[in-house]
Design an enzyme around this catalytic site. Structure first.
Site, short mmCIF file in Angstrom:
data_model
loop_
_atom_site.label_atom_id
_atom_site.label_comp_id
_atom_site.label_asym_id
_atom_site.label_seq_id
_atom_site.Cartn_x
_atom_site.Cartn_y
_atom_site.Cartn_z
N TYR A 1 4.45 17.74 11.71
CA TYR A 1 5.43 16.73 12.11
C TYR A 1 6.85 17.28 12.26
CZ TYR A 1 2.09 13.85 9.26
OH TYR A 1 1.01 13.26 8.69
N CYS B 1 -1.29 33.02 10.91
CA CYS B 1 -1.05 33.50 12.27
C CYS B 1 -0.86 32.34 13.25
CB CYS B 1 -2.19 34.39 12.70
SG CYS B 1 -2.31 35.80 11.61
N GLU B 2 0.26 31.65 13.09
CA GLU B 2 0.69 30.57 13.98
C GLU B 2 2.21 30.57 13.92
OE1 GLU B 2 -1.07 28.39 15.81
OE2 GLU B 2 -3.06 28.78 14.98
N GLU C 1 0.84 -1.20 0.00
CA GLU C 1 0.00 0.00 0.00
C GLU C 1 0.87 1.25 0.00
OE1 GLU C 1 -1.95 -0.58 3.72
OE2 GLU C 1 -3.39 -2.02 2.96
N PRO C 2 1.67 1.47 -1.04
CA PRO C 2 2.55 2.64 -1.04
C PRO C 2 1.78 3.92 -1.37
CG PRO C 2 2.80 1.44 -3.09
CD PRO C 2 1.78 0.68 -2.29
N GLY C 3 2.08 4.97 -0.65
CA GLY C 3 1.48 6.27 -0.96
C GLY C 3 2.58 7.24 -1.32
N ARG C 4 3.35 7.61 -0.29
CA ARG C 4 4.42 8.59 -0.45
C ARG C 4 5.40 8.23 -1.57
NH1 ARG C 4 5.87 11.74 3.72
NH2 ARG C 4 4.96 10.27 5.19
N ARG D 1 2.83 19.56 6.56
CA ARG D 1 3.79 18.60 7.13
C ARG D 1 4.83 19.25 8.06
NH1 ARG D 1 7.06 15.79 4.60
NH2 ARG D 1 6.80 13.93 5.85
C1 LIG Z 1 -0.98 5.84 5.29
C2 LIG Z 1 -1.05 4.40 5.04
C3 LIG Z 1 -0.33 3.85 3.97
C4 LIG Z 1 0.58 4.65 3.08
O1 LIG Z 1 1.78 4.98 3.71
P1 LIG Z 1 2.99 5.66 2.88
O2 LIG Z 1 4.01 5.92 3.92
O3 LIG Z 1 2.47 6.89 2.26
O4 LIG Z 1 3.44 4.67 1.87
C5 LIG Z 1 -0.50 2.50 3.71
N1 LIG Z 1 -1.29 1.73 4.48
C6 LIG Z 1 -1.98 2.22 5.53
C7 LIG Z 1 -2.86 1.32 6.31
C8 LIG Z 1 -1.87 3.57 5.85
O5 LIG Z 1 -2.54 4.05 6.89
#
Ligand SMILES: *Cc1c(COP(=O)(O)O)cnc(C)c1O
Length: 404
Positions: free
Chosen positions: A311, A338-339, A268-271, A307
């Site tokens: 973080y 304004c933070e 499940e890659p996002g980033r 971000r």
């Molecule tokens: C956020 C999330 C991801 C994606 O994470 P990345 O660091 O963006 O790859 C995959 N699986 C689950 C369950 C998440 O909550």
């Protein structure tokens, strides 16, 4: 993204011209980069043949989702809104997994109606809820159970999810109980063990530890999981110093795991798909003298890119026009919100800047626009995609009048 005659370009387009034409701030994505990232992941894990489900929460722009769909990825969603959008982008429900600790009755019902691949559950209560809805609909439902492997991902604490103090997944003991419970269910089909230990993971070692815990738990459960969903988290090179996750080392660990555990791997890659695909183009409104440094006040702020404020994340900031002259004082790059946390970074020995100069905040494709808000009643920025050296509008800039 390269400099040509000291001007920043993407796919042969001069970004300065785009900034002038469309006004700032702008999220500017590169399709080439997204496709290169997908190809890179696919090629490193070729022999594993995983199902790659893009984590929609990293960036849920419909145009981006459509491009990702064209590259044959599935989707990992964490709300019914993301599920609807993934379906709208044309992603097959057979390639969609639904994650998250608090799926509501309505969300589960919608997911069941659409026959998605898996609902990854995170508690006993949630499994009972799904069972209730499945019975009402007289439908067999495929589920996974998310294990909390108590593994330190060695990333920012705010984006760590696989330690026992985190809310995600269930502990080993609970996991084994839930497997037994799901096994007995006539209407739930337990297919998957899922894990996701965090985000922006730069070493393969946490993954190695996670895999050994998963192996052990599978043995203890004495159950044959069709899928093992390893989540996302693959770290990218925000510092531009080649400090990203070594996918080759990670794939070697997975191959070892697969020798002992025959199953289909889900990622499940996002980033790692979209993170480095976008810059946030911004203009300097004012430069203000401080005590020891000068404040460079940008027209992009924490509402556009949260971000750093959320973080303490760091993003490179680069000029659209490079010059040789160096500023004597350090610059602190800040937004107008304004933070006090509305600050991006402080940099020594930066090139001499002037008011109205353009800059690019780098690697904002993931958790950039998807975390943007209207705080201070600021409209969300324009989003564009550079595709075959042409500009495609992905999402218009919000109008202030829409917010009033
Ligand atoms: C956020 C999330 C991801 C994606 O994470 P990345 O660091 O963006 O790859 C995959 N699986 C689950 C369950 C998440 O909550």
């Amino acid at each position: 993204m390269i400099y040509k005659k000291n001007k920043l370009t993407i796919d042969h387009l001069d970004i300065g011209n785009i900034a002038k034409k469309f006004k700032t701030p702008i999220y500017c994505y590169s399709l080439k980069t997204i496709e290169a990232n997908i190809k890179n992941i696919k090629s490193h894990f070729k022999s594993i043949n995983p199902l790659i489900c893009y984590a929609v929460k990293a960036n849920s722009n419909l145009g981006i989702l459509k491009e990702i769909k064209k590259n044959n990825l599935g989707a990992d969603v964490v709300s019914v809104g993301e599920l609807m959008k993934a379906l709208k982008a044309g992603i097959s429900p057979k390639k969609i997994v639904f994650s998250g600790v608090g799926k509501t009755y309505e969300e589960i019902e919608y997911a069941i109606n659409r026959n998605i691949l898996l609902i990854n559950t995170e508690s006993k209560s949630e499994i009972l809820q799904i069972e209730k809805i499945a019975k009402k609909k007289k439908k067999i439902v495929n589920i996974g159970i998310r294990l909390n492997p108590n593994t330190d991902a060695k990333t920012l604490s705010q984006i760590s999810t696989g330690k026992k103090e985190n809310k995600f997944g269930v502990a080993q003991k609970t996991f084994l109980k839930l497997v037994n419970m799901a096994k007995k269910s006539e209407i739930l089909n337990l297919k998957c063990l899922s894990v996701h230990i965090g985000s922006q993971i730069l070493s393969h070692k946490p993954y190695q530890k996670m895999l050994s815990v998963v192996s052990k738990v599978i043995k203890l459960s004495n159950y044959k999981f069709e899928y093992v969903d390893l989540g996302g988290g693959m770290g990218i090179d925000y510092n531009h110093d080649h400090s990203k996750l070594d996918l080759k080392k990670y794939s070697i660990e997975i191959k070892k795991f697969l020798k002992a555990n025959k199953c289909k791997i889900i990622f499940e890659p996002g980033r790692s798909i979209v993170g480095n695909s976008s810059i946030l183009i911004t203009k300097i409104i004012y430069i203000k003298e401080g005590f020891k440094k000068d404040f460079v006040i940008l027209d992009a702020a924490m509402n556009d890119l949260m971000r750093p404020a959320l973080y303490g994340a760091k993003h490179k900031i680069i000029p659209l026009n490079k010059i040789k002259k160096i500023s004597k004082k350090s610059y602190e790059f800040v937004g107008p919100v304004c933070e006090s946390t509305d600050t991006f970074s402080t940099i020594k020995r930066y090139q001499k800047l002037n008011e109205k100069d353009y800059l690019a905040i780098c690697d904002v494709g993931a958790y950039g626009m998807s975390l943007a808000s209207n705080y201070n009643l600021r409209p969300k920025p324009l989003e564009i995609l550079i595709k075959n050296s042409k500009v495609q509008i992905l999402n218009k800039r919000q109008k202030i009048s829409d917010l009033i």
